[in-house]
Scaffold this active site. Structure first.
Site, PDB file in Angstrom:
ATOM      1  N   ASP A 106       0.848  -1.196   0.000  1.00  0.00           N
ATOM      2  CA  ASP A 106       0.000   0.000   0.000  1.00  0.00           C
ATOM      3  C   ASP A 106       0.881   1.243   0.000  1.00  0.00           C
ATOM      4  O   ASP A 106       2.031   1.198   0.450  1.00  0.00           O
ATOM      5  CB  ASP A 106      -0.881   0.035   1.261  1.00  0.00           C
ATOM      6  CG  ASP A 106      -1.842  -1.136   1.306  1.00  0.00           C
ATOM      7  OD1 ASP A 106      -2.155  -1.689   0.239  1.00  0.00           O
ATOM      8  OD2 ASP A 106      -2.272  -1.490   2.423  1.00  0.00           O
TER       9      ASP A 106
HETATM   10  N1  URA Z   1      -1.112  -5.921   4.033  1.00  0.00           N
HETATM   11  C1  URA Z   1      -1.669  -4.691   3.993  1.00  0.00           C
HETATM   12  O1  URA Z   1      -2.721  -4.455   4.551  1.00  0.00           O
HETATM   13  N2  URA Z   1      -1.013  -3.732   3.307  1.00  0.00           N
HETATM   14  C2  URA Z   1       0.175  -3.923   2.677  1.00  0.00           C
HETATM   15  O2  URA Z   1       0.717  -2.998   2.091  1.00  0.00           O
HETATM   16  C3  URA Z   1       0.728  -5.205   2.743  1.00  0.00           C
HETATM   17  C4  URA Z   1       0.067  -6.183   3.422  1.00  0.00           C
END
Ligand code: URA
Length: 228
Positions: A106
């Site tokens: 993310d």
């Molecule tokens: N899980 C999440 O919620 N976000 C990420 O970026 C990676 C794993």
């Protein structure tokens, strides 16, 4: 390791040195040698490993990169904002096939992410069902209730909207609001959704490692070439 035999202009354009149409100009300005012979003709064929440019070997034909992703950087080729590829040397961003991230983090997640131009490898490692161990450190909004470790390890946790339970995950409590979480899947927003499923919220997420690769020796935004 690959050692392709093809035209000089094809080597140069696939590795991002210049376009095929600019190859002639590139060979005037840069000293390209095939073994001991300076080459000016872009249509000559040669093995990748026999070519040097200005005394340096050509970039590898396959790149695998480990990068410590900073927050605010997007794992995408075509979104508005700062894209992860802007952290790489310009020449690498001009390669064909393109370098892409193996899976995604993310925009606000930091830490270990692999990138490669090897499509087969990318497909293999980014498969959400594949057993690649990923370790995260998460800072939480609420203190842990105490049953999270058991729930995550159970193999019976369903994420919102999913019809299949998650595989068991290992939770290590570092403090009431900080944990280390080891997962083998890579579902969309998985860690954040796991904590949402137990009534909590992830405030900060860092991926410590992907497979055997950790970013402990890399500052945010730094990267290194690796081999698998
Ligand atoms: N899980 C999440 O919620 N976000 C990420 O970026 C990676 C794993």
């Amino acid at each position: 390791m690959k050692n392709s035999y093809k035209r000089i202009d094809a080597h140069l354009s696939s590795l991002g040195y210049c376009t095929r149409s600019d190859a002639k100009k590139f060979l005037k300005i840069n000293e390209l040698f095939v073994n001991e012979n300076r080459v000016f003709n872009p249509s000559i064929k040669a093995y990748h490993n026999d070519i040097t440019i200005n005394g340096e070997n050509l970039d590898p034909e396959t790149l695998i990169i480990l990068l410590n992703k900073p927050s605010g950087v997007i794992c995408s080729h075509n979104d508005a904002g700062v894209l992860i590829y802007s952290l790489l040397p310009f020449r690498w961003t001009q390669r064909n096939p393109k370098i892409s991230t193996i899976g995604r983090l993310d925009v606000d997640t930091t830490g270990a992410i692999l990138l490669t131009d090897d499509g087969t490898l990318n497909h293999k490692l980014s498969n959400p069902k594949k057993d690649v161990v990923k370790v995260y450190e998460a800072h939480l909004k609420e203190p842990l209730k105490g049953d999270e470790e058991k729930i995550f390890a159970s193999g019976e946790l369903f994420l919102n909207g999913e019809s299949k339970a998650l595989l068991p995950a290992k939770l290590e409590v570092l403090s009431p609001t900080c944990v280390r979480l080891e997962i083998v899947e890579g579902k969309y927003h998985q860690v954040k959704r796991m904590f949402a499923a137990v009534g909590n919220r992830v405030l900060k997420l860092h991926r410590i490692s992907f497979d055997k690769f950790t970013v402990e020796d890399l500052k945010e935004g730094e990267y290194k070439q690796i081999s698998l």
